[in-house]
Scaffold this active site. Structure first.
Site, PDB file in Angstrom:
ATOM      1  N   ASP A  80       0.814  -1.224   0.000  1.00 62.27           N
ATOM      2  CA  ASP A  80       0.000   0.000   0.000  1.00 62.27           C
ATOM      3  C   ASP A  80       0.845   1.271   0.000  1.00 62.27           C
ATOM      4  O   ASP A  80       0.433   2.298   0.549  1.00 62.27           O
ATOM      5  CB  ASP A  80      -0.979   0.016   1.189  1.00 62.27           C
ATOM      6  CG  ASP A  80      -1.896  -1.183   1.175  1.00 62.27           C
ATOM      7  OD1 ASP A  80      -2.264  -1.643   0.086  1.00 62.27           O
ATOM      8  OD2 ASP A  80      -2.243  -1.676   2.270  1.00 62.27           O
ATOM      9  N   LYS A 122       1.920   2.093  -5.046  1.00 64.69           N
ATOM     10  CA  LYS A 122       2.493   1.532  -6.274  1.00 64.69           C
ATOM     11  C   LYS A 122       1.591   1.771  -7.484  1.00 64.69           C
ATOM     12  O   LYS A 122       2.065   2.112  -8.562  1.00 64.69           O
ATOM     13  CB  LYS A 122       2.711   0.013  -6.111  1.00 64.69           C
ATOM     14  CG  LYS A 122       3.698  -0.348  -5.008  1.00 64.69           C
ATOM     15  CD  LYS A 122       3.791  -1.846  -4.808  1.00 64.69           C
ATOM     16  CE  LYS A 122       2.536  -2.483  -4.263  1.00 64.69           C
ATOM     17  NZ  LYS A 122       2.175  -2.089  -2.896  1.00 64.69           N
ATOM     18  N   HIS A 176      -4.957  -1.669  -5.621  1.00 67.54           N
ATOM     19  CA  HIS A 176      -4.258  -0.475  -6.096  1.00 67.54           C
ATOM     20  C   HIS A 176      -5.293   0.573  -6.522  1.00 67.54           C
ATOM     21  O   HIS A 176      -6.151   0.297  -7.347  1.00 67.54           O
ATOM     22  CB  HIS A 176      -3.356  -0.824  -7.278  1.00 67.54           C
ATOM     23  CG  HIS A 176      -2.351  -1.900  -6.948  1.00 67.54           C
ATOM     24  ND1 HIS A 176      -1.751  -2.686  -7.875  1.00 67.54           N
ATOM     25  CD2 HIS A 176      -1.851  -2.307  -5.752  1.00 67.54           C
ATOM     26  CE1 HIS A 176      -0.924  -3.534  -7.285  1.00 67.54           C
ATOM     27  NE2 HIS A 176      -0.976  -3.342  -5.991  1.00 67.54           N
ATOM     28  N   GLN A 209       2.194  -5.997  -3.233  1.00 67.56           N
ATOM     29  CA  GLN A 209       2.605  -6.126  -1.817  1.00 67.56           C
ATOM     30  C   GLN A 209       3.888  -5.313  -1.566  1.00 67.56           C
ATOM     31  O   GLN A 209       4.113  -4.349  -2.265  1.00 67.56           O
ATOM     32  CB  GLN A 209       2.788  -7.601  -1.422  1.00 67.56           C
ATOM     33  CG  GLN A 209       1.481  -8.372  -1.288  1.00 67.56           C
ATOM     34  CD  GLN A 209       0.927  -8.891  -2.591  1.00 67.56           C
ATOM     35  OE1 GLN A 209       1.622  -9.552  -3.344  1.00 67.56           O
ATOM     36  NE2 GLN A 209      -0.330  -8.621  -2.873  1.00 67.56           N
TER      37      GLN A 209
HETATM   38  P1  GDP Z   1      -0.663   0.255  -3.573  1.00 67.98           P
HETATM   39  O1  GDP Z   1      -1.269  -0.995  -3.063  1.00 67.98           O
HETATM   40  O2  GDP Z   1       0.795   0.350  -3.290  1.00 67.98           O
HETATM   41  O3  GDP Z   1      -0.975   0.532  -5.009  1.00 67.98           O
HETATM   42  O4  GDP Z   1      -1.325   1.431  -2.734  1.00 67.98           O
HETATM   43  P2  GDP Z   1      -2.906   1.604  -2.423  1.00 67.98           P
HETATM   44  O5  GDP Z   1      -3.558   2.092  -3.666  1.00 67.98           O
HETATM   45  O6  GDP Z   1      -3.441   0.407  -1.768  1.00 67.98           O
HETATM   46  O7  GDP Z   1      -2.835   2.718  -1.292  1.00 67.98           O
HETATM   47  C1  GDP Z   1      -2.318   3.966  -1.524  1.00 67.98           C
HETATM   48  C2  GDP Z   1      -3.430   5.015  -1.298  1.00 67.98           C
HETATM   49  O8  GDP Z   1      -2.854   6.296  -1.210  1.00 67.98           O
HETATM   50  C3  GDP Z   1      -4.418   5.098  -2.468  1.00 67.98           C
HETATM   51  O9  GDP Z   1      -5.675   5.414  -1.951  1.00 67.98           O
HETATM   52  C4  GDP Z   1      -3.887   6.232  -3.322  1.00 67.98           C
HETATM   53  O10 GDP Z   1      -4.901   6.905  -4.052  1.00 67.98           O
HETATM   54  C5  GDP Z   1      -3.308   7.139  -2.269  1.00 67.98           C
HETATM   55  N1  GDP Z   1      -2.138   7.904  -2.679  1.00 67.98           N
HETATM   56  C6  GDP Z   1      -1.146   7.565  -3.535  1.00 67.98           C
HETATM   57  N2  GDP Z   1      -0.209   8.528  -3.580  1.00 67.98           N
HETATM   58  C7  GDP Z   1      -0.611   9.497  -2.725  1.00 67.98           C
HETATM   59  C8  GDP Z   1      -0.057  10.746  -2.291  1.00 67.98           C
HETATM   60  O11 GDP Z   1       1.021  11.152  -2.703  1.00 67.98           O
HETATM   61  N3  GDP Z   1      -0.781  11.447  -1.363  1.00 67.98           N
HETATM   62  C9  GDP Z   1      -1.964  11.021  -0.870  1.00 67.98           C
HETATM   63  N4  GDP Z   1      -2.582  11.766   0.023  1.00 67.98           N
HETATM   64  N5  GDP Z   1      -2.510   9.852  -1.237  1.00 67.98           N
HETATM   65  C10 GDP Z   1      -1.835   9.101  -2.154  1.00 67.98           C
HETATM   66  P1  IMO Z   2      -0.812  -4.184  -2.243  1.00 61.21           P
HETATM   67  O1  IMO Z   2      -0.366  -4.689  -3.602  1.00 61.21           O
HETATM   68  C1  IMO Z   2      -0.917  -4.656   2.074  1.00 61.21           C
HETATM   69  C2  IMO Z   2      -1.030  -8.738   3.651  1.00 61.21           C
HETATM   70  C3  IMO Z   2      -2.306  -9.168   4.329  1.00 61.21           C
HETATM   71  C4  IMO Z   2      -1.738 -10.140   5.357  1.00 61.21           C
HETATM   72  C5  IMO Z   2      -0.600 -10.804   4.600  1.00 61.21           C
HETATM   73  C6  IMO Z   2      -0.960 -12.160   4.009  1.00 61.21           C
HETATM   74  O2  IMO Z   2      -2.113  -3.488  -2.264  1.00 61.21           O
HETATM   75  O3  IMO Z   2       0.279  -3.412  -1.609  1.00 61.21           O
HETATM   76  P2  IMO Z   2      -2.432 -12.893   1.913  1.00 61.21           P
HETATM   77  O4  IMO Z   2      -3.875 -12.683   1.617  1.00 61.21           O
HETATM   78  O5  IMO Z   2      -1.519 -12.331   0.887  1.00 61.21           O
HETATM   79  O6  IMO Z   2      -2.082 -14.306   2.249  1.00 61.21           O
HETATM   80  O7  IMO Z   2      -2.178 -12.063   3.292  1.00 61.21           O
HETATM   81  O8  IMO Z   2      -0.241  -9.909   3.568  1.00 61.21           O
HETATM   82  N1  IMO Z   2      -1.210  -8.219   2.266  1.00 61.21           N
HETATM   83  C7  IMO Z   2      -1.129  -6.923   1.948  1.00 61.21           C
HETATM   84  N2  IMO Z   2      -0.972  -5.828   2.729  1.00 61.21           N
HETATM   85  N3  IMO Z   2      -0.986  -4.519   0.731  1.00 61.21           N
HETATM   86  C8  IMO Z   2      -1.130  -5.613  -0.063  1.00 61.21           C
HETATM   87  O9  IMO Z   2      -1.076  -5.529  -1.406  1.00 61.21           O
HETATM   88  C9  IMO Z   2      -1.239  -6.880   0.540  1.00 61.21           C
HETATM   89  N4  IMO Z   2      -1.401  -8.132   0.071  1.00 61.21           N
HETATM   90  C10 IMO Z   2      -1.365  -8.939   1.134  1.00 61.21           C
HETATM   91  O10 IMO Z   2      -2.968  -8.083   4.926  1.00 61.21           O
HETATM   92  O11 IMO Z   2      -1.173  -9.425   6.416  1.00 61.21           O
HETATM   93 MG    MG Z   3      -2.827  -1.651  -1.843  1.00 64.93          MG
END
Ligand code: GDP
Ligand code: IMO
Ligand code: MG
Length: 431
Positions: A13, A16, A41, A224
């Site tokens: 999270d 990416k 994502h 991840q």
């Molecule tokens: P990922 O799993 O690595 O792709 O990340 P996620 O999408 O799960 O979580 C990142 C969250 O932060 C999302 O809701 C994005 O829209 C948000 N986000 C990404 N870059 C920024 C930033 O620079 N500032 C803020 N405030 N939010 C961001």
């Molecule tokens: P993105 O791509 C954050 C965590 C789960 C749990 C552990 C194992 O959005 O960054 P699983 O279902 O994979 O066997 O769970 O890994 N987990 C993540 N945490 N971002 C993710 O993906 C995750 N994918 C799995 O919360 O702790």
């Molecule tokens: Mg994510």
């Protein structure tokens, strides 16, 4: 022209999806190489929000070809749902822009069931998985009883493979008082879905080979984060795949000499969703404030993410584990307005200072962070397009991070919106 890998450097999270979407403007092919729909994502493009789990984030760019590589585990039911949802958002998906590897492994309903049951049966020490069957599917892969995408196109073969896999799991299900599962219940549905997805399916290494030429850029999209890696993460509180950069070659079908640049995606603070050690976790006011300002709720499960300060020890370790060349720093705006900002620069373990994350589960739980305190900044960095427009304290924070993690920051994100991204160095043609 070059091949660039993107990986998360913390516990996922990190943002990416946003960065992959941004870099996709220069990529001809975007490849997912591990994980499955445990990933979540979020992309924000001109106020339109896209939520992706299995489809590579390049899919929202009209001219970008995306590939789900052999290293990914695919729940075909979920994939079809995600394709439909994106189509409803006017993203055109066809065999012209989506390719699925014929050697990727399938997540079956029985995998999801086992994932959930195992978590329920663990009283303490739940991993806190996403419950999507990721672990059980990867276990069947290395257990050599998995079902692959190519198996969806021979009904007898599919039935034999399903029966073998179900026989194996039914022993445990029955022994633990659960209902026996029947492969007949899934066969026809799976067959029908296979036919629907058939046009996307190819031996994907052939396609990668075609794009691995001087005239193309390939972007490898990791899911991840480094400390969820099965080998290098906070085991057993990890996911079941390798999330570090070396997995890109294995999960896509090319060798390590083809990679030109690796980008690590790093949040300006730290979050974790699910259980497991988290040295800089702040369960007090600061952690609450980070979570609130950063909207730290998981995309996949809606769970609240645990929050804490930046851990430079972890990120430096991630830089080393993936030989990262440059960092994309995200969510810097979330630190706007904090009077003081803490950075973890080392750990205290049994009155000794260490500068790496120990491998032992017990020690990981025991270590205490050592903080350096920096002055926060007034005003906001949201939407600023040049670093020299940042408050001095924000610039000092960035310089401090670069020094501590021993890696340059090449991109800075200051809001969820695609365009609020500052490019310092281009990973496709770095200077
Ligand atoms: P990922 O799993 O690595 O792709 O990340 P996620 O999408 O799960 O979580 C990142 C969250 O932060 C999302 O809701 C994005 O829209 C948000 N986000 C990404 N870059 C920024 C930033 O620079 N500032 C803020 N405030 N939010 C961001
Ligand atoms: P993105 O791509 C954050 C965590 C789960 C749990 C552990 C194992 O959005 O960054 P699983 O279902 O994979 O066997 O769970 O890994 N987990 C993540 N945490 N971002 C993710 O993906 C995750 N994918 C799995 O919360 O702790
Ligand atoms: Mg994510």
């Amino acid at each position: 022209m070059s091949n660039v890998i993107i990986v998360g450097t913390q516990w996922g999270d990190e943002g990416k999806g946003k960065i992959v979407d941004w870099l996709s403007q220069k990529a001809h092919l975007v490849v997912r190489f591990q994980g499955g729909h445990n990933a979540g994502h979020t992309l924000v493009v001109n106020d339109k929000v896209f939520k992706l789990s299995l489809l590579p984030s390049g899919i929202v760019r009209e001219k970008t070809l995306v590939l789900i590589g052999n290293g990914v585990v695919i729940d075909p039911f979920h994939l079809q749902k995600e394709i439909n949802e994106l189509s409803d958002q006017n993203i055109k998906i066809s065999s012209d822009n989506l390719i699925i590897s014929d050697s990727a492994f399938i997540i079956l309903p029985i995998h999801k069931l086992i994932d959930k049951l195992r978590e329920e049966k663990k009283n303490k020490n739940k991993i806190g998985t996403t419950g999507r069957g990721i672990g059980p599917s990867y276990e069947d892969k290395v257990g050599r009883r998995g079902v692959r995408v190519c198996d969806l196109y021979d009904k007898d073969e599919l039935y034999n493979k399903l029966s073998n896999l179900y026989d194996f799991h039914n022993i445990w299900l029955i022994a633990t008082g659960e209902k026996k599962q029947d492969p007949d219940e899934i066969l026809e549905k799976l067959w029908a879905l296979g036919q629907k997805l058939k046009s996307y399916v190819q031996p994907s290494w052939l396609l990668i080979n075609k794009f691995n030429r001087p005239s193309f850029n390939i972007l490898f999209e990791g899911a991840q984060g480094t400390f969820l890696d099965i080998d290098h993460g906070t085991y057993p509180f990890v996911t079941s795949s390798n999330t570090v950069a070396s997995q890109a070659g294995i999960g896509a079908g090319l060798g390590p000499t083809c990679i030109d640049f690796t980008v690590g995606i790093t949040k300006a603070y730290t979050t974790r969703v699910g259980s497991g050690p988290f040295p800089t976790e702040d369960t007090g006011e600061d952690g609450m404030a980070l979570g609130k300002k950063g909207h730290e709720f998981g995309t996949v499960t809606g769970r609240q993410r645990r929050c804490g300060w930046f851990d430079a020890v972890l990120v430096r370790q991630a830089v080393s584990l993936s030989s990262i060349n440059g960092i994309a720093l995200t969510k810097l705006d979330v630190l706007d307005g904090f009077e003081e900002i803490k950075i973890c620069t080392g750990y205290n373990l049994d009155d000794k200072i260490i500068n790496y994350l120990p491998s032992s589960e017990k020690q990981q739980k025991k270590i205490k962070p050592i903080y350096e305190i920096m002055k926060g900044w007034k005003g906001s960095v949201v939407g600023l397009r040049k670093i020299n427009e940042f408050p001095q304290e924000a610039r000092d924070y960035i310089s401090k991070l670069e020094k501590l993690i021993e890696c340059p920051i090449i991109l800075i994100s200051t809001s969820p919106e695609r365009s609020d991204t500052i490019y310092i160095n281009d990973p496709f043609s770095p200077n």
